[in-house]
Design a protein around this motif. Structure first.
Motif, PDB file in Angstrom:
ATOM      1  N   PHE A 376       1.784 100.005  14.345  1.00  0.00           N
ATOM      2  CA  PHE A 376       1.086  99.637  15.578  1.00  0.00           C
ATOM      3  C   PHE A 376       1.997  99.125  16.692  1.00  0.00           C
ATOM      4  CE2 PHE A 376      -2.270  99.137  12.328  1.00  0.00           C
ATOM      5  CZ  PHE A 376      -3.201 100.013  12.869  1.00  0.00           C
ATOM      6  N   ALA A 377       3.149  98.584  16.368  1.00  0.00           N
ATOM      7  CA  ALA A 377       3.984  97.987  17.414  1.00  0.00           C
ATOM      8  C   ALA A 377       4.367  98.978  18.511  1.00  0.00           C
ATOM      9  CB  ALA A 377       5.227  97.349  16.800  1.00  0.00           C
ATOM     10  N   PRO A 378       4.760 100.228  18.189  1.00  0.00           N
ATOM     11  CA  PRO A 378       5.118 101.148  19.270  1.00  0.00           C
ATOM     12  C   PRO A 378       3.977 101.456  20.225  1.00  0.00           C
ATOM     13  CG  PRO A 378       5.978 101.932  17.167  1.00  0.00           C
ATOM     14  CD  PRO A 378       5.034 100.805  16.861  1.00  0.00           C
ATOM     15  N   GLN A 379       2.732 101.198  19.810  1.00  0.00           N
ATOM     16  CA  GLN A 379       1.585 101.492  20.664  1.00  0.00           C
ATOM     17  C   GLN A 379       1.232 100.330  21.573  1.00  0.00           C
ATOM     18  OE1 GLN A 379      -1.655 102.771  18.142  1.00  0.00           O
ATOM     19  NE2 GLN A 379      -0.307 103.972  16.823  1.00  0.00           N
ATOM     20  N   LEU A 380       1.861  99.180  21.373  1.00  0.00           N
ATOM     21  CA  LEU A 380       1.519  97.984  22.123  1.00  0.00           C
ATOM     22  C   LEU A 380       2.513  97.754  23.247  1.00  0.00           C
ATOM     23  CD1 LEU A 380       0.719  95.629  19.107  1.00  0.00           C
ATOM     24  CD2 LEU A 380      -0.882  97.027  20.414  1.00  0.00           C
ATOM     25  N   GLY A 381       2.047  97.087  24.309  1.00  0.00           N
ATOM     26  CA  GLY A 381       2.938  96.705  25.384  1.00  0.00           C
ATOM     27  C   GLY A 381       3.846  95.566  24.962  1.00  0.00           C
ATOM     28  N   ALA A 382       4.860  95.280  25.801  1.00  0.00           N
ATOM     29  CA  ALA A 382       5.845  94.257  25.455  1.00  0.00           C
ATOM     30  C   ALA A 382       5.190  92.894  25.282  1.00  0.00           C
ATOM     31  CB  ALA A 382       6.922  94.203  26.530  1.00  0.00           C
ATOM     32  N   VAL A 383       4.313  92.522  26.244  1.00  0.00           N
ATOM     33  CA  VAL A 383       3.666  91.208  26.158  1.00  0.00           C
ATOM     34  C   VAL A 383       2.759  91.149  24.934  1.00  0.00           C
ATOM     35  CG1 VAL A 383       2.078  89.629  27.306  1.00  0.00           C
ATOM     36  CG2 VAL A 383       3.799  90.839  28.640  1.00  0.00           C
ATOM     37  N   THR A 384       1.982  92.203  24.736  1.00  0.00           N
ATOM     38  CA  THR A 384       1.098  92.248  23.558  1.00  0.00           C
ATOM     39  C   THR A 384       1.904  92.166  22.276  1.00  0.00           C
ATOM     40  OG1 THR A 384      -0.444  93.627  24.814  1.00  0.00           O
ATOM     41  CG2 THR A 384      -0.717  93.564  22.422  1.00  0.00           C
ATOM     42  N   LEU A 385       3.041  92.851  22.265  1.00  0.00           N
ATOM     43  CA  LEU A 385       3.893  92.852  21.082  1.00  0.00           C
ATOM     44  C   LEU A 385       4.395  91.450  20.776  1.00  0.00           C
ATOM     45  CD1 LEU A 385       4.829  95.045  19.144  1.00  0.00           C
ATOM     46  CD2 LEU A 385       6.908  95.272  20.494  1.00  0.00           C
ATOM     47  N   VAL A 386       4.815  90.729  21.822  1.00  0.00           N
ATOM     48  CA  VAL A 386       5.302  89.357  21.625  1.00  0.00           C
ATOM     49  C   VAL A 386       4.169  88.455  21.155  1.00  0.00           C
ATOM     50  CG1 VAL A 386       6.215  87.327  22.794  1.00  0.00           C
ATOM     51  CG2 VAL A 386       7.197  89.575  23.254  1.00  0.00           C
ATOM     52  N   VAL A 387       3.001  88.587  21.774  1.00  0.00           N
ATOM     53  CA  VAL A 387       1.861  87.738  21.395  1.00  0.00           C
ATOM     54  C   VAL A 387       1.444  88.012  19.959  1.00  0.00           C
ATOM     55  CG1 VAL A 387      -0.575  87.267  21.859  1.00  0.00           C
ATOM     56  CG2 VAL A 387       1.033  87.474  23.755  1.00  0.00           C
TER      57      VAL A 387
END
Length: 741
Positions: A376-387
């Motif tokens: 799932f990480a590649p599908q998420l934005g940078a901020v979403t990934l950090v959160v």
């Protein structure tokens, strides 16, 4: 073989090389946990240390008192330097027994005869007469005096494991019985040798236990063995032997499985251990209140409640006796207090446990979290990934902390977090590389027709170039009567070009300043839209504000041109702009051919915006908007309902509005009055009350001093005259069909 080699390439193309690398990394971390090398262990142990440092065991009772061989006792002439005369130690034992001590355990070993035994003194002291020597030889030894004191109480003597094998052990001592399931012996802490007390003392004690505490690799005492092998003999630890004597247990039950020892059982206690028979000590903070000085016990200066019904440990804290240990909660704790902490933990039921299933949970948590991140990480934005990453980390730490504080279970969160973080950082790096490539593509694609600032914004948040559906607000603008204006430049094409640039530039600037995207120029017309390629939550308002700004800027251009015409003596024809705005779902993306394409928008919402621009001259208002746009800005701008129209090619009618100004216009009495009269007129018109509609128009004309609504009123008067001659059908809903596109 060729097919097998193709599988990784197919997987990489389908899911991305970053995911393949992370999958291999996950496998490597799984193998690392199985191997469990020293650095991984060290990280885990340090985490458990921090847990204890942050939340040490809270003492509710104090069942143990330490009789301290401290600096104060060593400095007193009655005792002096260590080792003390065993007659003095016997006095201390008798005093403790008289005060009500339950069990007394020694964290020291009496390995050699007392150097002050009378018989030794008779041979070593010079200048003694023979009668005195004989009298000394007839006195009982100090060791015997101590042995007699041991028999009057319940005493556990300390012994220590050594790395030198000694003479054969005394086989006449009482032996503790052991019952076993499995074979625990290979898992016990081994010592080649065993250092015991002198036999006369050894035989007088109720129990014997090892006070040896092997430290971890870093020297910190976290785990204390409860059962060990010393010189081929199974021995209990000093603290565990104290419990055995306390409970009067003759046989200790040892539970062992294939993976090691799991539990030690004696009467009233079942003590969980690690595979080597060690317990994780649940430390409380260093507690000076449980210490009493040995000299104070000897001289009867100790409060009885300090001794009565207590387990007594006798051991040193004096620095010169070298029994200082490092623990997770205190860097210099006397070794005797470590034994006291063990006894307190067992007696209060607060032993820490590292469950055998904890390793399984940690392993599968790392694998599961790693797979989730990979998927799932590649599908998420940078901020979403950090959160999301922070939430996962917090959840892991929270579960581990909760297990420790509420259930005294040691669950390691560092391995799953380390594994997941490594995968996470790898994907972030891969995302960074991919984003750099996307930015390069964005600059290449949009650099043809966007300002550098907008290109950089798009590079930071790239759109889907392949096309996507999105709600957009579309604008079409056109210069009214431009054909007539261009005819005046038929002998001056360069002047016409300059004129077009002169008004297209401020109009474009107005659009871009309000976050719009200029799609294309069609002669003197402009197509633009909002909320693509850059997202804009206020796209309807920004589009309307841009339209008002365009009118202001075209007025400025007209003012300059009028002055130039007056000074140049040529004809001045003002520029007038018509603007249509509509909000709806459109398809945006790169459109065109393989050789040339443009980022543009398609859809019914785009078509309607174009139709509305064409109607601005019919209704007499320069800005006409669809209902979705109007409803989004009705509380921010002055809007006036114009008509209910049926656009050619569509089956659903649309309410259209005019944007007549900003807040100052919206709140003016004049606008409020004209809007109300217009509403009355439209209501009467749609209900076929032609007379009332005409009356409302008359009232409107009377109050419309600037004649801004003159064209609108003319239009409705003409329709009413037509409907009086040729009434609309019975199912007419008030909609007016546009006959042209």
């Amino acid at each position: 073989m060729k097919r097998l080699r193709a599988v990784p390439r197919w997987f990489a193309r389908r899911f991305g090389y970053a995911r393949v690398i992370c999958l291999l990394l996950l496998i490597a971390f799984a193998a690392l946990r199985v191997a469990d090398p020293a650095p991984v262990q060290e990280l885990r142990l340090r985490t458990f240390d921090n847990f204890q440092a942050f939340s040490p065991r809270t003492k509710t009772i104090r069942p143990v008192t330490i009789v301290d061989i401290d600096e104060k006792s060593l400095a007193d002439p009655k005792l002096g330097q260590w080792p003390w005369p065993r007659t003095r130690i016997a006095e201390i034992i008798d005093n403790l027994t008289r005060l009500g001590a339950v069990v007394i355990a020694f964290d020291v070993v009496f390995a050699e005869p007392d150097r002050l035994n009378p018989a030794i003194a008779a041979e070593t002291f010079p200048n003694l007469d023979e009668a005195t020597r004989e009298k000394l030889r007839g006195l009982p030894s100090n060791d015997q005096v101590l042995a007699d004191a041991l028999r009057r109480s319940r005493i556990v003597l300390g012994e220590t494991g050594s790395f030198d094998r000694r003479a054969d052990l005394d086989t006449t001592l009482p032996v503790t019985g052991f019952a076993m399931t499995g074979d625990p012996i290979p898992f016990m802490e081994p010592f080649p040798g065993l250092l015991r007390n002198v036999p006369v003392i050894e035989h007088a004690a109720a129990g014997r236990g090892l006070f040896t505490i092997p430290p971890e690799r870093d020297g910190i005492i976290r785990r204390v063995p409860m059962i060990m092998r010393a010189q081929d003999t199974t021995m209990l630890a000093l603290s565990f032997e104290t419990l055995r004597v306390l409970t009067g247990t003759d046989t200790v039950f040892i539970k062992a499985e294939e993976g090691g020892i799991t539990n030690l059982v004696l009467r009233g206690f079942q003590i969980p251990t690690d595979g080597n028979g060690k317990i994780w000590v649940h430390y409380a903070n260093h507690d000076p209140s449980i210490y009493v000085s040995a000299i104070d016990v000897l001289e009867g200066r100790v409060a009885p409640e300090k001794i009565a019904k207590k387990l007594i440990l006798i051991g040193p804290s004096a620095i010169g006796l070298y029994d200082i240990k490092t623990t997770p909660v205190y860097p210099a704790m006397p070794g005797v207090e470590v034994h006291a902490q063990v006894l307190e933990s067992v007696l209060t039921g607060s032993i820490l446990t590292r469950p055998y299933w904890g390793v399984v949970v940690e392993f599968f948590a790392a694998v599961l979290l790693g797979l989730l991140v990979i998927v799932f990480a590649p599908q998420l934005g940078a901020v979403t990934l950090v959160v999301v990453g922070a939430l996962f980390a917090s959840a892991l730490m929270g579960i581990s902390w909760y297990s420790y504080t509420q259930h005294r279970l040691l669950i390691d969160f560092t391995y799953p977090m380390l594994s997941t973080t490594a995968i996470y950082l790898t994907l972030i790096f891969a995302n960074f590389v991919r984003e750099q490539e996307q930015r390069r593509q964005m600059r290449s694609v949009f650099g043809q027709y966007l300002s550098p600032v907008l290109v950089e914004q798009l590079a930071d948040s790239p759109p889907k170039l392949g096309g996507e559906e999105r709600e957009i607000t579309v604008m079409f603008s056109d210069v009214r009567g431009f054909t007539s204006i261009s005819e005046s430049y038929k002998h001056d094409p360069q002047g016409l070009t300059q004129l077009m640039n002169r008004f297209l530039t401020p109009l474009t600037d107005a659009i871009i300043a309000r976050k719009g995207y200029v799609d294309k120029y069609m002669g003197d017309a402009i197509m633009a839209f909002w909320n693509a390629p850059l997202a804009d939550r206020d796209h309807q308002l920004n589009a309307c504000e841009a339209a008002l700004d365009m009118l202001d800027r075209i007025d400025m251009v007209n003012g300059e041109r009028e002055q130039e015409a007056a000074h140049g003596g040529h004809v001045y024809i003002p520029l007038k702009v018509g603007i249509g705005l509509n909000t709806g779902i459109g398809v945006v993306g790169n459109m065109g051919s393989d050789l040339k394409f443009n980022y543009s928008a398609l859809g019914d919402s785009v078509n309607l915006a174009s139709r509305l621009e064409g109607q601005s001259k019919e209704y007499g208002f320069p800005i006409i908007v669809g209902s979705a746009t109007a409803m989004a800005v009705k509380d921010r701008l002055a809007i006036l309902e114009l008509d209910f129209i049926m656009v050619k090619g569509k089956t659903e009618p649309e309410v259209i509005y005019a944007i007549t100004g900003r807040q100052d216009v919206m709140h003016s009495e004049r606008f409020q009055l004209l809007r109300n009269l217009t509403i009355e007129m439209l209501a009467a018109y749609r209900s076929r009350d032609w007379d009332e509609a005409l009356a409302a128009i008359a009232r409107g004309r009377k109050n419309d001093e600037a004649r801004e609504l003159a064209k609108l009123y003319d239009l409705y008067e003409a329709r009413i005259r037509s409907y009086r001659q040729d009434p609309p059908p019975d199912d007419w809903n008030g909609a007016h069909a546009l006959l042209t596109k």
